[in-house]
Design an enzyme around this catalytic site. Structure first.
Site, PDB file in Angstrom:
ATOM      1  N   GLY A  36       0.842  -1.210   0.000  1.00  0.00           N
ATOM      2  CA  GLY A  36       0.000   0.000   0.000  1.00  0.00           C
ATOM      3  C   GLY A  36       0.871   1.253   0.000  1.00  0.00           C
ATOM      4  O   GLY A  36       0.660   2.183  -0.791  1.00  0.00           O
ATOM      5  N   HIS A  37       1.865   1.266   0.887  1.00  0.00           N
ATOM      6  CA  HIS A  37       2.787   2.412   0.932  1.00  0.00           C
ATOM      7  C   HIS A  37       3.555   2.543  -0.387  1.00  0.00           C
ATOM      8  O   HIS A  37       3.751   3.641  -0.905  1.00  0.00           O
ATOM      9  CB  HIS A  37       3.825   2.226   2.046  1.00  0.00           C
ATOM     10  N   LYS A 149      -7.200   4.992   2.093  1.00  0.00           N
ATOM     11  CA  LYS A 149      -7.536   4.124   3.238  1.00  0.00           C
ATOM     12  C   LYS A 149      -7.827   4.995   4.466  1.00  0.00           C
ATOM     13  O   LYS A 149      -8.719   4.711   5.242  1.00  0.00           O
ATOM     14  CB  LYS A 149      -6.382   3.179   3.541  1.00  0.00           C
ATOM     15  N   SER A 185      -2.452  -2.802   5.936  1.00  0.00           N
ATOM     16  CA  SER A 185      -2.137  -1.870   7.012  1.00  0.00           C
ATOM     17  C   SER A 185      -0.948  -2.421   7.784  1.00  0.00           C
ATOM     18  O   SER A 185      -0.799  -3.650   7.907  1.00  0.00           O
ATOM     19  CB  SER A 185      -3.342  -1.746   7.952  1.00  0.00           C
TER      20      SER A 185
HETATM   21  P1  AMP Z   1       0.860   5.014   7.705  1.00  0.00           P
HETATM   22  O1  AMP Z   1       2.276   4.542   7.664  1.00  0.00           O
HETATM   23  O2  AMP Z   1      -0.102   3.977   8.164  1.00  0.00           O
HETATM   24  O3  AMP Z   1       0.717   6.337   8.403  1.00  0.00           O
HETATM   25  O4  AMP Z   1       0.446   5.285   6.197  1.00  0.00           O
HETATM   26  C1  AMP Z   1       1.197   6.149   5.386  1.00  0.00           C
HETATM   27  C2  AMP Z   1       0.402   6.456   4.155  1.00  0.00           C
HETATM   28  O5  AMP Z   1       0.144   5.246   3.441  1.00  0.00           O
HETATM   29  C3  AMP Z   1      -0.965   7.081   4.461  1.00  0.00           C
HETATM   30  O6  AMP Z   1      -1.221   8.091   3.512  1.00  0.00           O
HETATM   31  C4  AMP Z   1      -1.906   5.931   4.297  1.00  0.00           C
HETATM   32  O7  AMP Z   1      -3.214   6.313   3.944  1.00  0.00           O
HETATM   33  C5  AMP Z   1      -1.241   5.156   3.164  1.00  0.00           C
HETATM   34  N1  AMP Z   1      -1.684   3.764   3.185  1.00  0.00           N
HETATM   35  C6  AMP Z   1      -1.661   2.917   4.229  1.00  0.00           C
HETATM   36  N2  AMP Z   1      -2.214   1.740   3.896  1.00  0.00           N
HETATM   37  C7  AMP Z   1      -2.608   1.850   2.598  1.00  0.00           C
HETATM   38  C8  AMP Z   1      -3.268   0.974   1.681  1.00  0.00           C
HETATM   39  N3  AMP Z   1      -3.638  -0.246   2.029  1.00  0.00           N
HETATM   40  N4  AMP Z   1      -3.501   1.423   0.433  1.00  0.00           N
HETATM   41  C9  AMP Z   1      -3.127   2.692   0.073  1.00  0.00           C
HETATM   42  N5  AMP Z   1      -2.519   3.560   0.894  1.00  0.00           N
HETATM   43  C10 AMP Z   1      -2.267   3.146   2.142  1.00  0.00           C
END
Ligand code: AMP
Length: 280
Positions: A36-37, A149, A185
């Protein structure tokens, strides 16, 4: 790929890039990276000369100290993945570097900040807005990439950019899912295979809610979604809400809005999961 921990070094890197007239795309993350990232990095790669990714587990956005303690950290693997994705620079500051002193700024996001995540995670969005503002000030990106997400987070960041008058284009990126539909996630690392199966009910409910919206009223779909998750075993619903995509407000009939989104937060095995789907 450069890995930088100090703000002053990022600033000279950015100064050099900007003097060369190149564009910068920023992907803010908290690490424990997954596909996702990387999809955000890929999109940034396509649209910018230089891609910067930040990895910072932001303590001030955690309202639950246990969640912060248990947040997964996989730094070596993260750096490998970012290098393979063609990231140019990774900014990974310490907490002391980012917050040498407490930042007392209080944002007022109105209704947007008080519903759903805002209601169940008090202070969370203020912490998110503070850190993203700080990252934007340090990295000076032309564009910044966020995942749909975190639907409410995206709305909050757009609002923060507006309130603070920043010149950054916010680029939304689609949700990347596991084969069973579970939104990827970092927190999924804490789920067993069995719990991942249980958690896939979230996606099924969102998908069915979207179909049901064709033939049922808003409150019927909402009540059905709530019941469906409450009747599933080993998953605890926090909220299921259908809101106006732009204002995040609740509404009475489908005719009242141009676009709406169904949002869920639920716990599986003590892990808090969120997901959403645009109804139309
Ligand atoms: P985080 O590390 O959880 O703060 O996420 C960093 C970025 O990655 C944020 O903009 C999230 O929305 C995005 N992100 C996390 N999981 C996903 C996913 N499954 N699909 C797309 N973007 C994601």
């Amino acid at each position: 790929m450069e890995v930088i921990e100090k703000i002053s070094e990022v600033k000279s890197f950015v100064h050099q890039i900007r003097t060369e007239g190149k564009s910068i795309g920023l992907v803010p993350t908290m690490g424990a990276l997954h596909p996702g990232h990387i999809s955000l990095v890929d999109q940034a790669r396509k649209e910018n000369d230089i891609v910067v990714c930040s990895i910072f587990v932001n303590p001030i956005q955690f309202n639950n100290p246990d969640d912060l303690k248990k947040y997964p950290r996989t730094m070596d693997k993260d750096l490998e993945m970012l290098k393979a994705a063609g990231c140019d620079m990774v900014f990974m500051p310490s907490v002391q570097e980012m917050y040498p002193e407490k930042i007392n700024k209080e944002y007022d996001f109105g209704i947007m900040g008080g519903v759903m995540e805002g209601k169940f995670r008090p202070g969370h969005f203020n912490g998110v807005a503070i850190v993203v503002n700080l990252l934007f000030t340090i990295v000076e990106p032309h564009k910044a990439y966020f995942g749909e997400k975190d639907f409410q987070q995206m709305a909050i960041i757009r609002k923060m950019v507006e309130l603070d008058g920043l010149d950054v284009k916010i680029v939304p990126c689609t949700i990347i899912r596991e084969d069973n539909g579970l939104a990827m996630s970092s927190r999924n690392m804490r789920l067993s295979d069995e719990q991942r199966d249980i958690a896939s009910v979230i996606f099924r409910v969102l998908k069915l809610a979207k179909e049901m919206a064709l033939s049922h009223e808003v409150d019927q779909v909402q009540q059905w979604g709530i019941d469906e998750i409450k009747n599933s075993e080993n998953i605890e619903l926090e909220y299921f809400e259908i809101v106006n995509t732009y204002t995040l407000e609740s509404f009475g009939t489908w005719m009242d809005v141009k676009s709406c989104t169904a949002c869920i937060a639920a716990f599986v095995g003590g892990v808090r999961l969120i997901d959403n789907m645009k109804i139309f």
